[in-house]
Design an enzyme around this catalytic site. Sequence first.
Site, PDB file in Angstrom:
ATOM      1  N   ILE A 175       0.865  -1.191   0.000  1.00 45.92           N
ATOM      2  CA  ILE A 175       0.000   0.000   0.000  1.00 45.92           C
ATOM      3  C   ILE A 175       0.903   1.244   0.000  1.00 45.92           C
ATOM      4  O   ILE A 175       1.853   1.311   0.794  1.00 45.92           O
ATOM      5  CB  ILE A 175      -0.885   0.035   1.281  1.00 45.92           C
ATOM      6  CG1 ILE A 175      -1.763  -1.206   1.378  1.00 45.92           C
ATOM      7  CG2 ILE A 175      -1.711   1.311   1.342  1.00 45.92           C
ATOM      8  CD1 ILE A 175      -2.526  -1.335   2.700  1.00 45.92           C
ATOM      9  N   GLU A 214      -3.146  -2.310 -12.250  1.00 46.73           N
ATOM     10  CA  GLU A 214      -2.747  -2.088 -10.849  1.00 46.73           C
ATOM     11  C   GLU A 214      -3.305  -3.254 -10.035  1.00 46.73           C
ATOM     12  O   GLU A 214      -4.498  -3.473  -9.988  1.00 46.73           O
ATOM     13  CB  GLU A 214      -3.294  -0.760 -10.320  1.00 46.73           C
ATOM     14  CG  GLU A 214      -2.919  -0.511  -8.863  1.00 46.73           C
ATOM     15  CD  GLU A 214      -3.265   0.910  -8.381  1.00 46.73           C
ATOM     16  OE1 GLU A 214      -3.855   1.677  -9.160  1.00 46.73           O
ATOM     17  OE2 GLU A 214      -2.942   1.219  -7.225  1.00 46.73           O
ATOM     18  N   LYS A 264       2.041   2.469  -6.995  1.00 44.89           N
ATOM     19  CA  LYS A 264       1.495   1.727  -8.151  1.00 44.89           C
ATOM     20  C   LYS A 264       0.713   2.664  -9.079  1.00 44.89           C
ATOM     21  O   LYS A 264       0.897   2.639 -10.288  1.00 44.89           O
ATOM     22  CB  LYS A 264       0.595   0.565  -7.673  1.00 44.89           C
ATOM     23  CG  LYS A 264       1.344  -0.496  -6.870  1.00 44.89           C
ATOM     24  CD  LYS A 264       0.450  -1.617  -6.411  1.00 44.89           C
ATOM     25  CE  LYS A 264      -0.541  -1.230  -5.349  1.00 44.89           C
ATOM     26  NZ  LYS A 264       0.055  -0.812  -4.065  1.00 44.89           N
TER      27      LYS A 264
END
Length: 247
Positions: free
Chosen positions: A42, A116, A46
Amino acid sequence: MIRRAINNLLLRGKYIVNMANNLICAESKKSRPFTVIVEGNIGCGKTTFLNYFKKHKNICVLSEPIDLWRDCKGHNLLGHMYSDPKKWSFTFQSYVQLTMLNHHVLPTPCPVKLMERSIYSARYCFVEKMKRDELLSKPSAAVIDEWFQWLTKNTPINVDLIVYLRSSPEVVYRRMMERNRSEEKSVPFEYLESLHQLHEEWLYYKTLHHCPARVLTLDANLDLESIEEEYGKFEPHIWNLGILNSN
Ligand code: TTP
Ligand code: MG
């Protein structure tokens, strides 16, 4: 006599239908896009990586469907999952799996598809973590896994390359706090540390789960100014395919 002629015609019809099916199959195999999934913890960048490649008109860029996760017929499943994980993790991960599948099978005329995340990181990192923390009960995790196994066996989820944006948990924790996504406010540092470990074992050390394609690892700790140069390392992998030369 007539019956034999009809049988002959039927046989030929079958032959032609088979031929046509084979041709369609060969054609669709040929036109399948080279599919790249972008993975990493996280906040590792990305979305920034994907945005960098939006300039190529021949790449189909599919950002993560987080808007859907925040609004599934008016329900914020991402928010529910973080505020009451025991109650909502199953619902949330089921929906993540569905929306990811949607991206995997989405047809595109582009020769390259850049996604993604994937159904794989949802299962191997997030579901895995929730299972270990008992936020997903064993029966719930089993149902998600049964779906996952069926989908990966029976649907055309083709992955040709994995770009792993490798980061340290400290860096992504700072970024996550700075970007201040309302649902993520209470995510502790330890959560990112464990997710980091799961990504590492899956994509770097390859000791956990199955790796569906070869992995290209990029340094995602760099700051925004120097990261473009690092992202550029991915570009030759596309040019090597010789399919973007018209760009
Ligand atoms: P990420 O999929 O890591 O996306 P991101 O936009 O935060 O990453 P980046 O900054 O690199 O672009 O996570 C999005 C949110 O969804 C995050 O709070 C984690 C959560 N999530 C799950 O809980 N389960 C899942 O299976 C996935 C894929 C995400
Ligand atoms: Mg993102």
